[in-house]
Design an enzyme around this catalytic site. Structure first.
Site, PDB file in Angstrom:
ATOM      1  N   CYS A 113      17.057  -5.423   9.763  1.00 61.67           N
ATOM      2  CA  CYS A 113      16.500  -4.745  10.736  1.00 61.67           C
ATOM      3  C   CYS A 113      16.348  -5.253  11.759  1.00 61.67           C
ATOM      4  CB  CYS A 113      15.128  -5.034   9.785  1.00 61.67           C
ATOM      5  SG  CYS A 113      15.016  -3.603   8.302  1.00 61.67           S
ATOM      6  N   HIS A 253      10.548  -2.010  15.031  1.00 63.31           N
ATOM      7  CA  HIS A 253      10.871  -1.326  14.121  1.00 63.31           C
ATOM      8  C   HIS A 253      10.040  -0.312  13.303  1.00 63.31           C
ATOM      9  CE1 HIS A 253      12.861  -1.305  10.767  1.00 63.31           C
ATOM     10  NE2 HIS A 253      13.005  -2.272   9.961  1.00 63.31           N
ATOM     11  N   ASN A 283      12.261   4.012   7.511  1.00 61.20           N
ATOM     12  CA  ASN A 283      13.154   2.561   7.510  1.00 61.20           C
ATOM     13  C   ASN A 283      14.361   3.378   7.842  1.00 61.20           C
ATOM     14  OD1 ASN A 283      13.859  -0.363   8.346  1.00 61.20           O
ATOM     15  ND2 ASN A 283      12.083  -0.606   7.007  1.00 61.20           N
TER      16      ASN A 283
HETATM   17  N1  COA Z   1       4.092   6.042  -5.417  1.00 56.53           N
HETATM   18  C1  COA Z   1       3.155   5.427  -6.235  1.00 56.53           C
HETATM   19  N2  COA Z   1       3.031   4.475  -6.557  1.00 56.53           N
HETATM   20  C2  COA Z   1       4.080   3.333  -6.374  1.00 56.53           C
HETATM   21  C3  COA Z   1       5.467   3.207  -5.261  1.00 56.53           C
HETATM   22  C4  COA Z   1       5.536   5.071  -5.057  1.00 56.53           C
HETATM   23  N3  COA Z   1       5.953   5.267  -4.410  1.00 56.53           N
HETATM   24  N4  COA Z   1       6.054   1.839  -5.309  1.00 56.53           N
HETATM   25  C5  COA Z   1       5.281   1.368  -5.379  1.00 56.53           C
HETATM   26  N5  COA Z   1       3.268   1.857  -6.580  1.00 56.53           N
HETATM   27  C6  COA Z   1       2.802   1.686  -7.146  1.00 56.53           C
HETATM   28  C7  COA Z   1       3.173  -0.083  -7.609  1.00 56.53           C
HETATM   29  O1  COA Z   1       3.514   0.383  -8.997  1.00 56.53           O
HETATM   30  C8  COA Z   1       1.515  -0.387  -7.558  1.00 56.53           C
HETATM   31  O2  COA Z   1       0.981  -0.053  -8.577  1.00 56.53           O
HETATM   32  P1  COA Z   1       0.525  -1.120  -9.828  1.00 56.53           P
HETATM   33  O3  COA Z   1      -1.034  -1.455  -9.055  1.00 56.53           O
HETATM   34  O4  COA Z   1       0.251   0.197 -10.930  1.00 56.53           O
HETATM   35  O5  COA Z   1       1.371  -2.093 -10.112  1.00 56.53           O
HETATM   36  C9  COA Z   1       1.009  -0.053  -6.526  1.00 56.53           C
HETATM   37  O6  COA Z   1       1.992   1.312  -6.133  1.00 56.53           O
HETATM   38  C10 COA Z   1       1.104  -0.917  -5.181  1.00 56.53           C
HETATM   39  O7  COA Z   1       1.788  -1.353  -4.856  1.00 56.53           O
HETATM   40  P2  COA Z   1       2.694  -2.558  -4.190  1.00 56.53           P
HETATM   41  O8  COA Z   1       3.396  -2.624  -4.710  1.00 56.53           O
HETATM   42  O9  COA Z   1       1.028  -3.878  -3.777  1.00 56.53           O
HETATM   43  O10 COA Z   1       2.101  -1.645  -2.406  1.00 56.53           O
HETATM   44  P3  COA Z   1       1.510  -1.802  -1.345  1.00 56.53           P
HETATM   45  O11 COA Z   1       0.130  -1.112  -0.807  1.00 56.53           O
HETATM   46  O12 COA Z   1       2.398  -3.131  -1.354  1.00 56.53           O
HETATM   47  O13 COA Z   1       2.504  -1.317  -0.464  1.00 56.53           O
HETATM   48  C11 COA Z   1       4.816  -0.933   0.213  1.00 56.53           C
HETATM   49  C12 COA Z   1       3.812  -1.009  -1.330  1.00 56.53           C
HETATM   50  C13 COA Z   1       6.364  -1.451  -0.175  1.00 56.53           C
HETATM   51  C14 COA Z   1       4.602   0.629   1.291  1.00 56.53           C
HETATM   52  C15 COA Z   1       4.325  -2.291   1.358  1.00 56.53           C
HETATM   53  O14 COA Z   1       4.600  -2.817   0.056  1.00 56.53           O
HETATM   54  C16 COA Z   1       5.473  -2.103   2.607  1.00 56.53           C
HETATM   55  O15 COA Z   1       5.572  -1.673   3.115  1.00 56.53           O
HETATM   56  N6  COA Z   1       5.934  -3.983   2.375  1.00 56.53           N
HETATM   57  C17 COA Z   1       7.252  -4.205   3.037  1.00 56.53           C
HETATM   58  C18 COA Z   1       8.146  -3.087   2.790  1.00 56.53           C
HETATM   59  C19 COA Z   1       8.906  -3.397   4.512  1.00 56.53           C
HETATM   60  O16 COA Z   1       8.986  -2.899   5.328  1.00 56.53           O
HETATM   61  N7  COA Z   1      10.390  -3.350   3.664  1.00 56.53           N
HETATM   62  C20 COA Z   1      11.172  -3.410   4.615  1.00 56.53           C
HETATM   63  C21 COA Z   1      11.679  -5.027   6.241  1.00 56.53           C
HETATM   64  S1  COA Z   1      12.048  -5.083   7.186  1.00 56.53           S
END
Ligand code: COA
Length: 326
Positions: A113, A253, A283
């Site tokens: 990215c 980004h 993204n």
């Molecule tokens: N819909 C519903 N629930 C979801 C889900 C979805 N699409 N994806 C994950 N969950 C659930 C998980 O299973 C977890 O459930 P649990 O508590 O029962 O285990 C809960 O939501 C929380 O998951 P978590 O991963 O802690 O959520 P988060 O607040 O960190 O959000 C992202 C997840 C991926 C949105 C966030 O971590 C993120 O944006 N990370 C950076 C990713 C990124 O930018 N990557 C590219 C880099 S360039």
């Protein structure tokens, strides 16, 4: 002194829109969860005939047209992508052929990215050293083909698209003022696409293990992204003896609205000084900043003589910023 100056921009996103409601029908998720956790409402995906070079060419033609230039006026093409058409020839060479840019050398770079901002770092040096006169830099991705549409933790995040810039030298006091690039390979396992390379080449086993799809530790990636981008943005301003209040626009980004808001808070920037289009495209990896830059210019939000800051974070891990005086 010669500086590199972005003289034109272009972008392209495919026509097909996938909304959060569409995803609710595929995986166990909800519009509310996606909007609240990411800021994404919809994303674009390619049709079966399109690959990364097709998107890149559309964005490049758009930028060339606005600059009243022909493909043969370009002497270097760099495509930043982590989803190339194929391992080789490079996507940049395919773009060169499709555009008919017969005077251009062409190669790809991959910093996930952060690829486009890494590209600006490279382009800025190549223009300042007068190794090249006029460079086409494209960020283009087809992430939908490496996304596991059964994995709700990743499939809600990504989209396809391309953005392009044309860069030339200028002796005026504007252009790309400074670029900053960083990597930490020890955190490479936070976001990766392991299959299809020389470590896990294509086999029935890699397909059954779904190694050709993006694997991500979302929560850990999120925390590192917030920390590194806050530090990077602050340091970029300090190293240029500028106060964040002198920025007219931050073009981050577009990975997660909460990451964007954290950086904006750290720089004390109000909402009107931060460009956000994540709700429309999700993204798009290396394409996200050049698409956002093109849209920001068209919306009249990039003003001549003012400072803008571009910053990105991605797999590798990599992170990068570019301070530009427009
Ligand atoms: N819909 C519903 N629930 C979801 C889900 C979805 N699409 N994806 C994950 N969950 C659930 C998980 O299973 C977890 O459930 P649990 O508590 O029962 O285990 C809960 O939501 C929380 O998951 P978590 O991963 O802690 O959520 P988060 O607040 O960190 O959000 C992202 C997840 C991926 C949105 C966030 O971590 C993120 O944006 N990370 C950076 C990713 C990124 O930018 N990557 C590219 C880099 S360039």
């Amino acid at each position: 002194m010669i500086r590199a100056s972005i003289i034109s921009t272009g972008s392209y996103v495919p026509d097909t829109v996938i909304t959060n409601n569409d995803l609710e029908r595929i995986v166990d998720t909800s519009d509310d969860w996606i909007v609240e956790r990411t800021g994404i409402r919809e994303r674009r995906i390619v049709d079966s005939s399109q690959a990364t070079s097709d998107l890149a060419c559309e964005a490049a033609r758009n930028a060339l047209k606005k600059a009243h230039l022909r493909p043969k006026d370009i002497d270097l093409i760099i495509v930043a992508t982590c989803t190339p058409d194929m391992a080789f020839p490079s996507t940049a060479c395919i773009v060169q052929d499709k555009l008919g840019a017969r005077h251009a050398a062409a190669f790809d770079i991959n910093a996930a990215c952060s690829g486009f901002v890494y590209g600006l770092h490279l382009v800025s040096s190549l223009i300042r050293s007068e190794a090249h006169k006029r460079i086409l830099l494209v960020g283009a991705e087809v992430l939908s083909r490496v996304t596991d549409w059964q994995d709700r933790t990743t499939c809600v995040l990504f989209g396809d698209g391309a953005g392009a810039v044309i860069v030339e030298g200028t002796r005026e006091k504007r252009g790309i003022i400074s670029t900053h690039i960083h990597s930490d390979g020890s955190l490479g396992d936070l976001i990766m696409l392991p299959g299809g390379g020389s470590r896990f080449s294509c086999s029935m086993e890699t397909i059954l293990k779904k190694l050709h799809f993006i694997k991500m530790k979302g929560n850990e990636t999120f925390k590192v992204a917030v920390r590194t981008l806050e530090e990077l943005a602050t340091r970029t301003m300090e190293e240029n003896n500028l106060d964040p209040s002198q920025l007219s626009l931050l073009i981050p980004h577009q990975a997660n609205i909460r990451i964007i808001q954290a950086t904006a808070r750290r720089l004390n920037l109000t909402e009107d000084k931060v460009f956000v289009n994540i709700e429309k495209y999700g993204n798009t990896s290396a394409a996200s900043i050049p698409i956002a830059l093109d849209e920001a210019i068209r919306a009249g939000r990039v003003i001549a003589g003012e400072y803008i800051l571009l910053e990105a974070f991605g797999g590798g891990l990599t992170w990068a910023s570019a301070l530009v005086k427009w």
